[in-house]
Design an enzyme around this catalytic site. Structure first.
Site, PDB file in Angstrom:
ATOM      1  N   SER A  19       0.949  -0.774  -0.166  1.00 25.43           N
ATOM      2  CA  SER A  19       0.016  -0.140   0.068  1.00 25.43           C
ATOM      3  C   SER A  19       0.972   1.225  -0.625  1.00 25.43           C
ATOM      4  O   SER A  19       0.399   2.525  -0.166  1.00 25.43           O
ATOM      5  CB  SER A  19      -1.432   0.152   1.362  1.00 25.43           C
ATOM      6  OG  SER A  19      -0.492  -0.374   2.368  1.00 25.43           O
ATOM      7  N   SER A  21       4.424   0.724  -0.934  1.00 28.92           N
ATOM      8  CA  SER A  21       6.312   0.738  -1.416  1.00 28.92           C
ATOM      9  C   SER A  21       5.585  -0.046  -2.176  1.00 28.92           C
ATOM     10  O   SER A  21       4.360  -0.740  -2.875  1.00 28.92           O
ATOM     11  CB  SER A  21       6.925  -0.262  -0.084  1.00 28.92           C
ATOM     12  OG  SER A  21       5.755  -1.485  -0.062  1.00 28.92           O
ATOM     13  N   LYS A  38      12.771  -1.768  -1.477  1.00 32.05           N
ATOM     14  CA  LYS A  38      11.622  -1.582  -1.279  1.00 32.05           C
ATOM     15  C   LYS A  38      11.777  -0.206  -1.623  1.00 32.05           C
ATOM     16  O   LYS A  38      12.299   0.542  -0.916  1.00 32.05           O
ATOM     17  CB  LYS A  38      11.379  -1.973   0.108  1.00 32.05           C
ATOM     18  CG  LYS A  38      10.182  -1.836   0.281  1.00 32.05           C
ATOM     19  CD  LYS A  38      10.214  -2.820   1.621  1.00 32.05           C
ATOM     20  CE  LYS A  38       8.801  -2.095   2.035  1.00 32.05           C
ATOM     21  NZ  LYS A  38       8.150  -2.937   3.828  1.00 32.05           N
ATOM     22  N   ALA A  89      15.049 -12.701  -1.970  1.00 27.46           N
ATOM     23  CA  ALA A  89      14.232 -13.743  -1.894  1.00 27.46           C
ATOM     24  C   ALA A  89      13.878 -14.553  -3.438  1.00 27.46           C
ATOM     25  O   ALA A  89      12.867 -13.863  -3.190  1.00 27.46           O
ATOM     26  CB  ALA A  89      13.582 -14.068  -0.746  1.00 27.46           C
ATOM     27  N   GLU A  93       6.625 -15.070  -2.467  1.00 26.52           N
ATOM     28  CA  GLU A  93       6.464 -15.777  -1.160  1.00 26.52           C
ATOM     29  C   GLU A  93       5.731 -16.799  -0.810  1.00 26.52           C
ATOM     30  O   GLU A  93       5.128 -17.574  -2.125  1.00 26.52           O
ATOM     31  CB  GLU A  93       4.874 -14.862  -1.041  1.00 26.52           C
ATOM     32  CG  GLU A  93       5.359 -13.166  -1.539  1.00 26.52           C
ATOM     33  CD  GLU A  93       4.029 -12.352  -1.678  1.00 26.52           C
ATOM     34  OE1 GLU A  93       3.636 -11.196  -1.684  1.00 26.52           O
ATOM     35  OE2 GLU A  93       2.911 -13.579  -1.717  1.00 26.52           O
ATOM     36  N   ASP A 132       2.621  -8.441  12.100  1.00 28.08           N
ATOM     37  CA  ASP A 132       1.795  -9.257  11.136  1.00 28.08           C
ATOM     38  C   ASP A 132       2.293  -9.812  10.370  1.00 28.08           C
ATOM     39  O   ASP A 132       2.548 -10.057   8.641  1.00 28.08           O
ATOM     40  CB  ASP A 132       1.207  -7.631  10.203  1.00 28.08           C
ATOM     41  CG  ASP A 132       0.741  -7.959   8.723  1.00 28.08           C
ATOM     42  OD1 ASP A 132       0.641  -6.947   7.998  1.00 28.08           O
ATOM     43  OD2 ASP A 132       0.004  -8.800   9.110  1.00 28.08           O
ATOM     44  N   LYS A 134       2.633 -13.531   8.077  1.00 22.39           N
ATOM     45  CA  LYS A 134       1.495 -14.246   7.477  1.00 22.39           C
ATOM     46  C   LYS A 134       2.330 -14.956   6.095  1.00 22.39           C
ATOM     47  O   LYS A 134       3.184 -14.137   5.850  1.00 22.39           O
ATOM     48  CB  LYS A 134       0.365 -13.726   7.435  1.00 22.39           C
ATOM     49  CG  LYS A 134       0.742 -12.572   6.962  1.00 22.39           C
ATOM     50  CD  LYS A 134      -0.590 -10.748   5.859  1.00 22.39           C
ATOM     51  CE  LYS A 134       0.221  -9.733   5.586  1.00 22.39           C
ATOM     52  NZ  LYS A 134      -0.586  -8.259   5.088  1.00 22.39           N
ATOM     53  N   GLU A 136       2.382 -14.121   2.646  1.00 22.60           N
ATOM     54  CA  GLU A 136       2.260 -13.234   2.174  1.00 22.60           C
ATOM     55  C   GLU A 136       3.969 -12.734   2.379  1.00 22.60           C
ATOM     56  O   GLU A 136       5.035 -12.126   1.921  1.00 22.60           O
ATOM     57  CB  GLU A 136       1.809 -12.065   2.037  1.00 22.60           C
ATOM     58  CG  GLU A 136       0.506 -12.754   1.177  1.00 22.60           C
ATOM     59  CD  GLU A 136      -0.796 -13.027   2.179  1.00 22.60           C
ATOM     60  OE1 GLU A 136      -0.293 -13.708   3.488  1.00 22.60           O
ATOM     61  OE2 GLU A 136      -2.134 -12.264   2.043  1.00 22.60           O
ATOM     62  N   ASN A 137       4.674 -12.529   4.831  1.00 21.02           N
ATOM     63  CA  ASN A 137       5.391 -12.064   4.374  1.00 21.02           C
ATOM     64  C   ASN A 137       6.341 -13.369   5.005  1.00 21.02           C
ATOM     65  O   ASN A 137       7.299 -12.210   5.417  1.00 21.02           O
ATOM     66  CB  ASN A 137       4.858 -11.326   5.863  1.00 21.02           C
ATOM     67  CG  ASN A 137       4.273  -9.898   6.180  1.00 21.02           C
ATOM     68  OD1 ASN A 137       4.466  -9.298   4.477  1.00 21.02           O
ATOM     69  ND2 ASN A 137       4.024  -9.196   6.576  1.00 21.02           N
ATOM     70  N   ASP A 150       9.051  -7.872   5.536  1.00 24.65           N
ATOM     71  CA  ASP A 150       7.986  -6.743   6.761  1.00 24.65           C
ATOM     72  C   ASP A 150       7.359  -6.790   7.572  1.00 24.65           C
ATOM     73  O   ASP A 150       6.832  -6.510   8.111  1.00 24.65           O
ATOM     74  CB  ASP A 150       5.902  -7.253   5.231  1.00 24.65           C
ATOM     75  CG  ASP A 150       5.864  -5.375   5.482  1.00 24.65           C
ATOM     76  OD1 ASP A 150       4.487  -5.589   4.789  1.00 24.65           O
ATOM     77  OD2 ASP A 150       5.930  -4.470   5.772  1.00 24.65           O
ATOM     78  N   THR A 175      -2.939  -8.454   9.211  1.00 18.25           N
ATOM     79  CA  THR A 175      -3.976  -8.273   8.221  1.00 18.25           C
ATOM     80  C   THR A 175      -5.826  -9.784   9.141  1.00 18.25           C
ATOM     81  O   THR A 175      -4.544 -10.837   9.610  1.00 18.25           O
ATOM     82  CB  THR A 175      -3.367  -9.345   8.038  1.00 18.25           C
ATOM     83  OG1 THR A 175      -2.428  -8.414   7.016  1.00 18.25           O
ATOM     84  CG2 THR A 175      -3.940 -10.106   6.255  1.00 18.25           C
TER      85      THR A 175
END
Ligand SMILES: NC(=O)Nc1ccc2c(c1)=C(Cc1cc(-c3cccc(C(=O)NCCN4CCCCC4)c3)c[nH]1)C(=O)N=2
Length: 289
Positions: A19, A21, A38, A89, A93, A132, A134, A136-137, A150, A175
């Protein structure tokens, strides 16, 4: 040594959009090394009052030095943007692999859960709560090893030791599917909040979906605070026992919390039987089947 700048890098493909970056692959022109940069838009950050989160991310990443956590190499800026030069990486993800494979077998789940737990143990030892966590991170590098990223919404405990109110008061909520009940009810995260997220991730690796998923965010939150979830048939009993000990509403009753023997007791759970915690990062990742 001259500070690096935009001109020192050849930028490549976009790796991800957040949102606030954009993450772009980049090669250091002087040595060919590949990074993920980033890029944060200054105007947007100021307008959205996110300057505090950018500083938290930089301060937390600068404290970290662990194979399971994305490393921050350089930061610099130009008139419009801030740049964080981070680990690239290559395999992206963990979420992509969960979607691709549907679910992981017990051996792969144990391997990835132990790498995530090793990274959580380290960040907590540095006084940092991620808040946070998850899929995705959780990134995977070229060796398919975990790299947690993140930290923009992390909480630095020492800042709170001075009783700085704003962190307690802050309205940050992670999240929906992975947020802990205490963050929803008291807006106060603690180290155990990351263990709740670990429980959700272990459940998701095996079941192929997170334990708490409502038709909207509010319904998801309701399921969390009422502990409304169930295990699909065939969920391995050893994993079920661990998840049931992590998805506990009272954070001080959660396995891993100080009152329940701390992280050592969690690492000793029979789900992690056979894991050599000292050789974890030297071992090859199991083939994802
Ligand atoms: N919020 C953040 O801090 N975000 C960050 C931070 C650091 C960082 C970061 C995000 C990265 C994101 C990223 C995204 C990707 C990526 C994106 C899209 C596709 C792929 C990809 O397909 N890679 C090849 C392997 N694929 C993986 C999926 C199955 C098929 C084979 C990788 C690689 N790395 C990264 O490499 N380093």
């Amino acid at each position: 040594v001259r500070k690096k700048g935009v001109k020192d890098f050849e930028f490549g493909k976009t790796l991800g959009e957040g949102s606030y970056s954009t993450v772009v692959s980049a090669r250091d022109r002087s040595n060919g090394r590949e990074y993920a940069v980033k890029i944060l838009d200054k105007k947007h950050i100021i307008k959205e009052k996110k300057v505090k989160y950018v500083n938290i991310e930089k301060n937390t990443l600068n404290k970290m030095n662990h194979p399971g956590i994305v490393r921050l190499y350089y930061t610099f800026q130009d008139p419009d943007s801030l740049y964080f030069v981070l680990d690239h990486a290559k395999n992206g993800e963990l979420l992509t692999f969960i979607k691709k494979l549907g679910s992981f077998d017990l051996n792969c789940t144990q391997y990835y859960a132990s790498q995530i737990l090793s990274a959580i143990e380290y960040m907590h030892s540095q006084g940092v709560i991620h808040r946070d966590l998850k899929p995705e991170n959780i990134l995977l590098d070229d060796k398919m090893h975990v790299k947690v990223t993140d930290f923009g919404t992390a909480k630095i405990l020492e800042q709170n030791a001075d009783g700085e109110e704003d962190d307690r008061a802050n309205s940050f909520v992670g999240t929906a599917e992975y947020v802990s009940p205490e963050l929803l009810k008291e807006k106060a995260a603690c180290k155990s909040s990351d263990f709740w997220a670990l429980g959700c991730i272990i459940y998701q690796l095996i079941a192929g979906r997170p334990p708490f998923k409502g038709t909207n965010e509010y319904r998801t939150f309701q399921r969390i605070v009422n502990l409304e979830y169930s295990f699909p048939d065939g969920f391995p009993p050893i994993a079920k026992d661990l998840v049931q000990k992590l998805l506990v509403l009272n954070p001080s009753e959660r396995l891993g919390s100080a009152g329940k023997g701390g992280v050592e007791r969690l690492k000793a759970h029979s789900f992690f039987q056979g894991i050599d915690w000292d050789a974890l990062w030297q071992q090859p990742a199991p083939r994802l089947l």
